[in-house]
Design a protein around this motif. Sequence first.
Motif, PDB file in Angstrom:
ATOM      1  N   ALA A  90       0.470  -1.384  -0.290  1.00 26.66           N
ATOM      2  CA  ALA A  90      -0.656   0.086  -0.309  1.00 26.66           C
ATOM      3  C   ALA A  90       1.358   1.127   0.206  1.00 26.66           C
ATOM      4  CB  ALA A  90      -0.696   0.048   1.000  1.00 26.66           C
ATOM      5  N   CYS A  91       0.062   2.119  -0.351  1.00 25.60           N
ATOM      6  CA  CYS A  91       1.254   3.711  -0.675  1.00 25.60           C
ATOM      7  C   CYS A  91       0.956   3.923   0.551  1.00 25.60           C
ATOM      8  CB  CYS A  91       0.567   4.110  -1.941  1.00 25.60           C
ATOM      9  SG  CYS A  91       1.585   6.150  -1.992  1.00 25.60           S
ATOM     10  N   SER A  92       1.602   5.075   1.291  1.00 25.70           N
ATOM     11  CA  SER A  92       1.992   5.741   2.283  1.00 25.70           C
ATOM     12  C   SER A  92       0.906   6.639   2.366  1.00 25.70           C
ATOM     13  CB  SER A  92       2.436   4.935   3.447  1.00 25.70           C
ATOM     14  OG  SER A  92       4.212   6.169   2.517  1.00 25.70           O
ATOM     15  N   VAL A  93       0.561   7.439   1.621  1.00 25.68           N
ATOM     16  CA  VAL A  93       0.255   8.923   0.860  1.00 25.68           C
ATOM     17  C   VAL A  93      -1.196   8.352   0.150  1.00 25.68           C
ATOM     18  CG1 VAL A  93       0.181  10.813  -0.473  1.00 25.68           C
ATOM     19  CG2 VAL A  93       2.797   9.662  -0.015  1.00 25.68           C
ATOM     20  N   CYS A  94      -0.913   7.607  -0.880  1.00 25.72           N
ATOM     21  CA  CYS A  94      -2.493   7.952  -1.059  1.00 25.72           C
ATOM     22  C   CYS A  94      -3.378   6.321  -0.899  1.00 25.72           C
ATOM     23  CB  CYS A  94      -2.528   8.240  -2.576  1.00 25.72           C
ATOM     24  SG  CYS A  94      -2.146   6.366  -4.026  1.00 25.72           S
ATOM     25  N   GLY A  95      -2.327   5.466  -0.168  1.00 21.68           N
ATOM     26  CA  GLY A  95      -3.414   4.401  -0.227  1.00 21.68           C
ATOM     27  C   GLY A  95      -3.566   3.429  -1.026  1.00 21.68           C
TER      28      GLY A  95
ATOM     29  N   SER B 215       7.491   3.220  -8.214  1.00 25.62           N
ATOM     30  CA  SER B 215       6.380   3.836  -7.884  1.00 25.62           C
ATOM     31  C   SER B 215       4.897   3.838  -7.969  1.00 25.62           C
ATOM     32  CB  SER B 215       6.887   4.799  -9.211  1.00 25.62           C
ATOM     33  OG  SER B 215       7.814   5.329  -9.591  1.00 25.62           O
ATOM     34  N   CYS B 216       4.344   4.710  -6.728  1.00 27.68           N
ATOM     35  CA  CYS B 216       2.477   4.279  -6.584  1.00 27.68           C
ATOM     36  C   CYS B 216       2.074   4.909  -8.373  1.00 27.68           C
ATOM     37  CB  CYS B 216       2.206   5.960  -6.059  1.00 27.68           C
ATOM     38  SG  CYS B 216       0.808   5.998  -5.446  1.00 27.68           S
ATOM     39  N   PRO B 217       1.483   4.373  -8.729  1.00 28.37           N
ATOM     40  CA  PRO B 217       1.016   3.883 -10.233  1.00 28.37           C
ATOM     41  C   PRO B 217       0.090   5.619  -9.935  1.00 28.37           C
ATOM     42  CG  PRO B 217       0.425   1.894  -8.919  1.00 28.37           C
ATOM     43  CD  PRO B 217       1.169   2.527  -8.478  1.00 28.37           C
ATOM     44  N   SER B 218      -1.411   5.180  -8.875  1.00 25.75           N
ATOM     45  CA  SER B 218      -1.872   6.633  -8.734  1.00 25.75           C
ATOM     46  C   SER B 218      -1.054   8.351  -7.990  1.00 25.75           C
ATOM     47  CB  SER B 218      -3.167   5.788  -7.226  1.00 25.75           C
ATOM     48  OG  SER B 218      -3.488   7.171  -6.740  1.00 25.75           O
ATOM     49  N   CYS B 219      -0.419   8.503  -6.852  1.00 27.39           N
ATOM     50  CA  CYS B 219      -0.126   9.800  -7.029  1.00 27.39           C
ATOM     51  C   CYS B 219       1.858   9.839  -7.642  1.00 27.39           C
ATOM     52  CB  CYS B 219      -0.606  10.124  -4.988  1.00 27.39           C
ATOM     53  SG  CYS B 219       0.676   9.214  -4.225  1.00 27.39           S
ATOM     54  N   GLY B 220       1.748   8.772  -7.919  1.00 29.00           N
ATOM     55  CA  GLY B 220       3.506   8.790  -8.155  1.00 29.00           C
ATOM     56  C   GLY B 220       4.499   9.024  -7.031  1.00 29.00           C
ATOM     57  N   THR B 221       4.060   9.037  -6.557  1.00 28.79           N
ATOM     58  CA  THR B 221       5.473   8.492  -4.965  1.00 28.79           C
ATOM     59  C   THR B 221       6.572   7.964  -5.084  1.00 28.79           C
ATOM     60  OG1 THR B 221       3.657   9.307  -3.486  1.00 28.79           O
ATOM     61  CG2 THR B 221       5.296   9.230  -2.428  1.00 28.79           C
ATOM     62  N   LYS B 222       7.670   8.011  -4.895  1.00 25.93           N
ATOM     63  CA  LYS B 222       8.814   7.103  -5.848  1.00 25.93           C
ATOM     64  C   LYS B 222       9.769   6.892  -4.459  1.00 25.93           C
ATOM     65  CE  LYS B 222      11.192   8.010  -9.333  1.00 25.93           C
ATOM     66  NZ  LYS B 222      12.562   8.985  -9.525  1.00 25.93           N
TER      67      LYS B 222
END
Lengths: 57, 57, 260, 260
Positions: A5-10, A26-33
């Motif tokens: 799970a992305c800790s920024v957007c889930g 990278s998160c496919p949703s918010c782009g966080t690396k």
Amino acid sequence: MPSLACSVCGADVDVPSDVMDGEIVSCPSCGTKYIVRISDGQMLLEEFKGDVEDYGE
Amino acid sequence: MPSLACSVCGADVDVPSDVMDGEIVSCPSCGTKYIVRISDGQMLLEEFKGDVEDYGE
Amino acid sequence: MIVVKIGGSVLCKDPSHVILDLANHWGECVVVHGGGCFVNTVMERMGLTPRYLTHPGGLRSRLVDEETLKAYVMGVMYLNKLIVAKLSAVGVPALGMSGADNAVVMAKRKERVMVVDERGRQRVVDGGYSGRITSVKGELLVPPPLKVLAPIAVSQDGKLLNVDGDTLALKVAEAVGARRLVLLSDVDGLFLDGKLVERLDAAGVREALEHRDVVGGMKRKLSVVLEAVEMGMEVVISNGVVEAPIGRALKGMGTLVRPG
Amino acid sequence: MIVVKIGGSVLCKDPSHVILDLANHWGECVVVHGGGCFVNTVMERMGLTPRYLTHPGGLRSRLVDEETLKAYVMGVMYLNKLIVAKLSAVGVPALGMSGADNAVVMAKRKERVMVVDERGRQRVVDGGYSGRITSVKGELLVPPPLKVLAPIAVSQDGKLLNVDGDTLALKVAEAVGARRLVLLSDVDGLFLDGKLVERLDAAGVREALEHRDVVGGMKRKLSVVLEAVEMGMEVVISNGVVEAPIGRALKGMGTLVRPG
Ligand SMILES: [Zn+2]
Ligand SMILES: [Zn+2]
């Protein structure tokens, strides 16, 4: 393919099945690396803050 | 056993048959010390002047 | 002040010309040297295989584990003493230093470096005993005597670290306020499409960095050159294995790069 | 001034105590170090076999051919930089030097040395790259910063030469006008008949030199000690791998040798 799970957007962040410690995803949703950290069979995502030598490229 | 003439007193200075370059010999008559020098099969006596490191012993 | 970087290739091929020429110029110089080729020889003799990291963008750097660091320090310090000894014979008062001496070059260990691995994927790995330079004590590097600096830095906690020679030369030039930086290796300068580039400005360096002929060591060198000219220095990339190489470089022979 | 000789055995076993203790004493010290044991390791890694010459009287010295000299310079300079880096981490401003730096230690190559060969016969052979010290520039060795000197000298014609560390320490002590010479190794001092000798005078050293327990390295060390006390210095042979080794030596712990 495992995902974490992305800790920024889930959103689900996919990780290649042959992933190695230190790999960048990278998160496919918010782009966080993230840096994939593997130790003792555990897989974690560490936010990539850019404090990494990239030899100015 | 080969021998060479002492350049000081003329006596015969004996040199061992298995002599190696640099070996020290003395004139049996006057006591002058020599370094045996061998090069190209030639044997010469070089007067030993003491300018040799002997590590203070 | 002039910073003269003597590349490892010059030291491995023929350091005699640059050493003789330093007798004419040492009063306004600081010398930084390399040693890569000799370090590789030492490593080979010690049964170690040089390994490299490839970074995004194509630059490569030496992977410095503990054994490699030993061979590295031994190799470059041997060259350092060889240079200093030869300088003394031509009457140049020279003091060889590593960055650990008087802590003149401090660095931070590269704990995390980005590489492109065998599978083409980006990965963060431990940088081993390589350092990013954090400070240079320029006031300790002004002659006399001529300072001859090996590409070794020291960390806050007293560890020796490998640093890139060209980058060190740049940081030294900055610290001593040098107006000129001379980079000597075994080639005449920058070649593009088989031709020596005689003059460049900052924009030209930026363009050259994108050229397909600019790879590996030259790419790293040009990045350093770009930083230097952006600080207002004049840089010459020139041949160090010819007669009077410093004099030639100061006349602009080779690739002369000016800020303007 | 105090000259502290740190033997190779201390560096190979545990240099941490002497480095920490230098933080208390460096303001009045010059350090000279050895490195024999590490040089042997380097030579082994490089596939070279250490060879020695035996001299009349029983002293032995390293046979230094060209390849051995390389390994020697690399090994001792690695140790030199290791010491300096560790000193910087405990706040001691330290400058590592070889004798080639500023030509601070000059020597003449031992072109002719007397040996006793395998057959027991005396022979004059080439001394290789070993030097007899001809001058030490004491004024360049006074702190600050603390000078850390490796056992390498330079010849008039710019060749690096191997010199004995204890002998170098003696010549440095003479050049800086030191009143005390501290010789640190991994033993507590001079042992005769299994007992530590705590006090000696010059006559006692002369006697000890004839003792059957005094051979090899200790014989050479005692010859140096004798020269030092004959010049009026106080010498301590002491253990360098214990806590506060310099402080202990200055209190006379170990073998204290006084002129009188
Ligand atoms: Zn996200
Ligand atoms: Zn005779």
